[in-house]
Design a protein around this motif. Structure first.
Motif, PDB file in Angstrom:
ATOM      1  N   UNK A 117       0.826  -1.216   0.000  1.00 55.38           N
ATOM      2  CA  UNK A 117       0.000   0.000   0.000  1.00 55.38           C
ATOM      3  C   UNK A 117       0.855   1.258   0.000  1.00 55.38           C
ATOM      4  N   UNK A 118       1.850   1.339   0.880  1.00 54.41           N
ATOM      5  CA  UNK A 118       2.663   2.564   0.923  1.00 54.41           C
ATOM      6  C   UNK A 118       3.524   2.689  -0.325  1.00 54.41           C
ATOM      7  N   UNK A 119       3.987   1.555  -0.858  1.00 52.90           N
ATOM      8  CA  UNK A 119       4.783   1.592  -2.091  1.00 52.90           C
ATOM      9  C   UNK A 119       3.927   2.060  -3.261  1.00 52.90           C
ATOM     10  N   UNK A 120       2.704   1.561  -3.337  1.00 45.31           N
ATOM     11  CA  UNK A 120       1.789   1.985  -4.405  1.00 45.31           C
ATOM     12  C   UNK A 120       1.420   3.461  -4.248  1.00 45.31           C
ATOM     13  N   UNK A 121       1.270   3.920  -3.009  1.00 38.53           N
ATOM     14  CA  UNK A 121       0.997   5.342  -2.780  1.00 38.53           C
ATOM     15  C   UNK A 121       2.123   6.205  -3.334  1.00 38.53           C
ATOM     16  N   UNK A 122       3.358   5.801  -3.065  1.00 39.93           N
ATOM     17  CA  UNK A 122       4.497   6.564  -3.583  1.00 39.93           C
ATOM     18  C   UNK A 122       4.458   6.622  -5.106  1.00 39.93           C
ATOM     19  N   UNK A 123       4.115   5.509  -5.737  1.00 42.43           N
ATOM     20  CA  UNK A 123       4.004   5.484  -7.198  1.00 42.43           C
ATOM     21  C   UNK A 123       2.927   6.449  -7.671  1.00 42.43           C
ATOM     22  N   UNK A 124       1.728   6.366  -7.083  1.00 38.37           N
ATOM     23  CA  UNK A 124       0.617   7.210  -7.534  1.00 38.37           C
ATOM     24  C   UNK A 124       0.847   8.682  -7.205  1.00 38.37           C
ATOM     25  N   UNK A 125       1.616   8.971  -6.166  1.00 36.42           N
ATOM     26  CA  UNK A 125       1.967  10.361  -5.867  1.00 36.42           C
ATOM     27  C   UNK A 125       2.873  10.934  -6.948  1.00 36.42           C
ATOM     28  N   UNK A 126       3.704  10.092  -7.549  1.00 38.25           N
ATOM     29  CA  UNK A 126       4.623  10.536  -8.609  1.00 38.25           C
ATOM     30  C   UNK A 126       3.994  10.478  -9.991  1.00 38.25           C
ATOM     31  N   UNK A 127       3.146   9.468 -10.206  1.00 38.18           N
ATOM     32  CA  UNK A 127       2.588   9.218 -11.528  1.00 38.18           C
ATOM     33  C   UNK A 127       1.150   8.743 -11.343  1.00 38.18           C
ATOM     34  N   UNK A 128       0.214   9.623 -11.558  1.00 37.26           N
ATOM     35  CA  UNK A 128      -1.191   9.288 -11.302  1.00 37.26           C
ATOM     36  C   UNK A 128      -1.761   8.304 -12.322  1.00 37.26           C
TER      37      UNK A 128
END
Length: 171
Positions: A117-128
């Motif tokens: 979850x936190x790893x995916x959040x970091x991804x979506x924060x950088x690239x929606x």
């Protein structure tokens, strides 16, 4: 041989921002961020896994970037921002990733889920709008034995749509 009480071993202290709140913590100077989060601060959402940096179960965001907390000394985190799964939601609401994981069965045994979850959040924060390959690459350090990953990819994609809709309704 004399054994010192645990409290007397807490000779290190840092101040950092944990899940949006400034936090002071004292701990034994040899402890990793994982150990301080779980043992000294009670944030048990971050999981002990291999403790060798191979499974990804201990991933948290350190200054908005995924790190394996079993490989980071807590002493290195002074003045930094740490986000754990406990800090994902806002105002008593789950983060869209958490909702999607629950709705789509992306969390089965749940052991790897906080880190993903936190790893995916970091991804979506950088690239929606990441592609499936970008999602796969972002979570490649997080091992999951239960899901086969398809539900995880689908949940990240569903959350991506929900977050984009939320952002467009604000503007």
């Amino acid at each position: 041989m004399t054994t010192l009480p645990i409290e007397s071993q807490k000779t290190a202290q840092i101040r950092f921002v944990l899940n949006g709140e400034e936090t002071d913590v004292s701990f034994a100077p040899y402890k990793t961020l994982l150990e301080v989060l779980r043992e000294d601060l009670g944030h048990t959402g971050t999981k002990h896994g291999c403790e060798l940096g191979e499974c990804g179960a201990c991933a948290v965001l350190l200054d908005r970037k995924p790190v394996l907390s079993c490989l980071v000394l807590a002493l290195e985190c002074g003045g930094k921002q740490v986000l754990t799964v406990e800090g994902l939601g806002e105002n008593g609401n789950l983060h869209p990733l958490q909702d999607a994981f629950a709705d789509l069965g992306a969390a089965q045994c749940g052991y790897c889920t906080p880190a993903i979850l936190v790893t995916a959040k970091a991804l979506l924060d950088q690239n929606l709008h990441p592609t499936r390959d970008e999602i796969r690459s972002a979570i490649s350090g997080n091992l999951c034995r239960c899901t086969g990953y398809l539900q995880i990819f689908e949940a990240v994609e569903a959350a991506m749509v929900k977050i984009a809709d939320q952002k467009s309704s604000i503007t």
